[in-house]
Design an enzyme around this catalytic site. Structure first.
Site, PDB file in Angstrom:
ATOM      1  CE  LYS A   1      93.513 -54.060 -19.451  1.00 49.47           C
ATOM      2  NZ  LYS A   1      92.757 -53.319 -18.421  1.00 49.47           N
TER       3      LYS A   1
ATOM      4  NE  ARG B   1      96.596 -48.020 -23.962  1.00 49.86           N
ATOM      5  CZ  ARG B   1      96.349 -48.322 -22.704  1.00 49.86           C
ATOM      6  NH1 ARG B   1      95.125 -48.146 -22.225  1.00 49.86           N
ATOM      7  NH2 ARG B   1      97.291 -48.795 -21.920  1.00 49.86           N
TER       8      ARG B   1
ATOM      9  NE  ARG C   1      95.453 -51.670  -8.970  1.00 50.84           N
ATOM     10  CZ  ARG C   1      95.317 -51.397 -10.266  1.00 50.84           C
ATOM     11  NH1 ARG C   1      94.932 -52.375 -11.083  1.00 50.84           N
ATOM     12  NH2 ARG C   1      95.507 -50.182 -10.725  1.00 50.84           N
TER      13      ARG C   1
ATOM     14  NE  ARG D   1      98.537 -47.290 -11.492  1.00 54.33           N
ATOM     15  CZ  ARG D   1      98.148 -47.438 -12.753  1.00 54.33           C
ATOM     16  NH1 ARG D   1      98.305 -48.598 -13.361  1.00 54.33           N
ATOM     17  NH2 ARG D   1      97.584 -46.454 -13.409  1.00 54.33           N
TER      18      ARG D   1
ATOM     19  NE  ARG E   1      93.812 -45.283 -14.187  1.00 57.73           N
ATOM     20  CZ  ARG E   1      94.070 -46.036 -13.123  1.00 57.73           C
ATOM     21  NH1 ARG E   1      94.015 -45.502 -11.901  1.00 57.73           N
ATOM     22  NH2 ARG E   1      94.365 -47.311 -13.256  1.00 57.73           N
TER      23      ARG E   1
END
Length: 214
Positions: free
Chosen positions: A13, A87, A126, A160, A171
């Site tokens: 996103k 959300r 990532r 992260r 998640r």
């Protein structure tokens, strides 16, 4: 044009939002960025946000809606990208009410569809640029060999702490429980466009452009 980018963590996103900002002059409304901006602003709303965050409390839907209201009343340029909000179904209803109040519309909801296993593989590889937030991947888009971000030239690369398999699966479960019902909600409203979020970046960009140009 006002749109929502919808999809699980790691679906891309942020990357697609950056592209839309650059190519369509849209304004990205990221919940996290708005909260940080408000906290540092010294405004009345900023003081409320700073107090909530200092206490470690959860930021209420009313506060987020208030921050979005302020943005909608300012520079609109090419429209807004809602990133990270809504959300939940309650938040979706609140956003719909706010847009009606501001005499604006929600033009499209872009769902980035992904396969869980492929997503886990993508996210654990990532990294992001510490200067501009550009996203890299050890497999599909490695950090440049000269050690500098291709977008801004920064040499700071970040990973992260929660980009690991166990954290990501947690998640994803949270997303499926709370956020995935929005897919049916926006489909019923005739606003949903689904694209393959695991295609290469340019293919995803093209699919989103096609949906928006309709």
């Amino acid at each position: 044009m006002n749109i929502i980018l919808l999809g699980p963590p790691g679906a891309g996103k942020g990357t697609q939002a950056h592209h839309l900002v650059e190519t369509r002059d849209m304004i990205q409304l990221s919940t996290g960025d708005m909260l940080r901006e408000a906290k540092d602003s010294g405004s009345e709303m900023g003081r409320v946000v700073a107090g909530v965050m200092a206490r470690g409390d959860l930021v209420t839907d009313e506060i987020v809606i208030g921050l979005i209201r302020e943005k909608l009343q300012g520079d609109r340029r090419g429209g807004f990208i809602f990133d990270g909000f809504p959300r939940t179904l309650a938040q979706a209803d609140a956003l719909a009410d706010l847009l009606e109040e501001q005499e604006q519309t929600l033009d499209a909801v872009i769902e980035l569809r992904v396969d869980d296993e492929a997503l886990v593989s993508r996210i654990t590889a990532r990294s992001t640029c510490g200067g501009c937030g550009e996203v890299y991947n050890d497999i599909t888009k490695p950090w440049p060999a000269d050690g500098k971000c291709a977008r801004c030239g920064s040499t700071e690369v970040r990973r992260r702490a929660d980009d690991n398999e166990e954290s990501l699966r947690n998640r994803l479960m949270e997303y499926y429980k709370k956020t995935s019902p929005l897919i049916g909600y926006y489909y019923a409203h005739g606003q949903l466009f689904s694209v393959d979020g695991l295609g290469d970046i340019d293919a995803v960009k093209a699919a989103i452009a096609e949906a928006l140009d309709k």
